[in-house]
Design a protein around this motif. Structure first.
Motif, PDB file in Angstrom:
ATOM      1  N   MET A  72       0.829  -1.209   0.000  1.00 19.97           N
ATOM      2  CA  MET A  72       0.000   0.000   0.000  1.00 19.97           C
ATOM      3  C   MET A  72       0.864   1.259   0.000  1.00 19.97           C
ATOM      4  SD  MET A  72      -3.137  -1.168   0.071  1.00 19.97           S
ATOM      5  CE  MET A  72      -4.132   0.227   0.566  1.00 19.97           C
ATOM      6  N   ILE A  73       0.248   2.336  -0.505  1.00 22.04           N
ATOM      7  CA  ILE A  73       0.872   3.652  -0.410  1.00 22.04           C
ATOM      8  C   ILE A  73       0.760   4.133   1.037  1.00 22.04           C
ATOM      9  CG2 ILE A  73       0.396   4.218  -2.818  1.00 22.04           C
ATOM     10  CD1 ILE A  73      -1.942   5.970  -1.780  1.00 22.04           C
ATOM     11  N   GLU A  74       1.426   5.222   1.354  1.00 20.40           N
ATOM     12  CA  GLU A  74       1.380   5.776   2.708  1.00 20.40           C
ATOM     13  C   GLU A  74      -0.080   6.005   3.128  1.00 20.40           C
ATOM     14  OE1 GLU A  74       4.141   6.118   4.471  1.00 20.40           O
ATOM     15  OE2 GLU A  74       5.552   5.823   2.842  1.00 20.40           O
ATOM     16  N   PRO A  75      -0.432   5.689   4.363  1.00 19.07           N
ATOM     17  CA  PRO A  75      -1.818   5.856   4.810  1.00 19.07           C
ATOM     18  C   PRO A  75      -2.177   7.323   5.000  1.00 19.07           C
ATOM     19  CG  PRO A  75      -0.455   5.177   6.639  1.00 19.07           C
ATOM     20  CD  PRO A  75       0.420   5.148   5.418  1.00 19.07           C
ATOM     21  N   GLU A  76      -3.452   7.601   4.826  1.00 19.77           N
ATOM     22  CA  GLU A  76      -3.952   8.956   5.057  1.00 19.77           C
ATOM     23  C   GLU A  76      -4.237   9.187   6.539  1.00 19.77           C
ATOM     24  OE1 GLU A  76      -7.172   8.175   2.323  1.00 19.77           O
ATOM     25  OE2 GLU A  76      -6.394   9.749   1.002  1.00 19.77           O
ATOM     26  N   TYR A  77      -4.750   8.129   7.203  1.00 19.78           N
ATOM     27  CA  TYR A  77      -5.159   8.239   8.601  1.00 19.78           C
ATOM     28  C   TYR A  77      -4.754   6.994   9.379  1.00 19.78           C
ATOM     29  CZ  TYR A  77      -8.329  11.859   6.841  1.00 19.78           C
ATOM     30  OH  TYR A  77      -8.854  12.967   6.247  1.00 19.78           O
ATOM     31  N   LYS A  78      -4.735   7.173  10.694  1.00 21.79           N
ATOM     32  CA  LYS A  78      -4.622   6.054  11.623  1.00 21.79           C
ATOM     33  C   LYS A  78      -5.810   6.191  12.570  1.00 21.79           C
ATOM     34  CE  LYS A  78      -1.771   4.322  15.421  1.00 21.79           C
ATOM     35  NZ  LYS A  78      -0.575   4.634  16.224  1.00 21.79           N
ATOM     36  N   ALA A  79      -6.559   5.117  12.735  1.00 21.34           N
ATOM     37  CA  ALA A  79      -7.723   5.128  13.626  1.00 21.34           C
ATOM     38  C   ALA A  79      -7.497   4.136  14.752  1.00 21.34           C
ATOM     39  CB  ALA A  79      -8.986   4.768  12.850  1.00 21.34           C
ATOM     40  N   GLU A  80      -7.728   4.591  15.968  1.00 19.57           N
ATOM     41  CA  GLU A  80      -7.637   3.723  17.140  1.00 19.57           C
ATOM     42  C   GLU A  80      -9.049   3.519  17.674  1.00 19.57           C
ATOM     43  OE1 GLU A  80      -4.861   5.800  19.673  1.00 19.57           O
ATOM     44  OE2 GLU A  80      -3.150   5.065  18.521  1.00 19.57           O
ATOM     45  N   ILE A  81      -9.474   2.257  17.612  1.00 24.64           N
ATOM     46  CA  ILE A  81     -10.828   1.892  18.032  1.00 24.64           C
ATOM     47  C   ILE A  81     -10.697   0.815  19.096  1.00 24.64           C
ATOM     48  CG2 ILE A  81     -13.039   0.945  17.278  1.00 24.64           C
ATOM     49  CD1 ILE A  81     -12.397   2.002  14.474  1.00 24.64           C
ATOM     50  N   GLY A  82     -10.962   1.191  20.317  1.00 24.12           N
ATOM     51  CA  GLY A  82     -10.763   0.246  21.411  1.00 24.12           C
ATOM     52  C   GLY A  82      -9.294  -0.126  21.502  1.00 24.12           C
ATOM     53  N   GLU A  83      -9.011  -1.414  21.512  1.00 21.93           N
ATOM     54  CA  GLU A  83      -7.635  -1.903  21.606  1.00 21.93           C
ATOM     55  C   GLU A  83      -6.978  -2.065  20.236  1.00 21.93           C
ATOM     56  OE1 GLU A  83      -6.032  -2.467  24.579  1.00 21.93           O
ATOM     57  OE2 GLU A  83      -7.829  -1.598  25.481  1.00 21.93           O
ATOM     58  N   GLU A  84      -7.720  -1.841  19.178  1.00 20.98           N
ATOM     59  CA  GLU A  84      -7.221  -2.051  17.819  1.00 20.98           C
ATOM     60  C   GLU A  84      -6.802  -0.735  17.166  1.00 20.98           C
ATOM     61  OE1 GLU A  84      -6.930  -5.115  16.383  1.00 20.98           O
ATOM     62  OE2 GLU A  84      -7.718  -6.032  18.210  1.00 20.98           O
TER      63      GLU A  84
END
Length: 124
Positions: A72-84
């Motif tokens: 994959m190309i560089e990510p746009e976002y990082k999402a933290e949902i609970g422990e994941e």
């Protein structure tokens, strides 16, 4: 009387199953990313509204696993949902997520979910 017992059992089972869903997650943190390892400074947005948190949880839970190993190309976002934690690539037409614990697998959000998540991210 037996019908009443069945109804009680079904209602209790639904209560137990419903208690283990997105209600346990109270917050979603989203960061804009500069690369896979660098978070854009000052980009944290925390979502605590239960309806918004539910949108994220449902979209990510229902994402479809894509076959094969990906690059994959560089990510746009990082999402933290609970422990994941997930990397997120998103626009109005599609969304792709990758769990940070499994960088060889991607999941595709439904078109409807992608639009909802994109709209949430853009309005902030």
């Amino acid at each position: 009387m037996k019908k009443m017992d069945l109804v009680v059992v079904v209602v209790f089972a639904l209560f137990l199953v419903g208690g283990c869903t997105s209600e346990d997650i109270e917050k979603v943190d989203v960061y804009e990313m500069e690369s896979f390892t660098v978070i854009k400074e000052g980009s944290l947005t925390s979502y605590t509204d239960p309806e918004v948190v539910g949108e994220f949880v449902n979209a990510f839970k229902k994402a479809k696993k894509e076959p094969g190993v990906v690059e994959m190309i560089e990510p746009e976002y990082k999402a933290e949902i609970g422990e994941e934690s997930y990397y997120l690539w998103i626009c109005t037409e599609y969304g792709t997520i990758m769990n940070l614990e499994d960088s060889h697998t991607t999941y595709t959000l439904s078109k409807k979910s992608a639009k909802k998540i994109f709209d949430l991210l853009v309005e902030d």
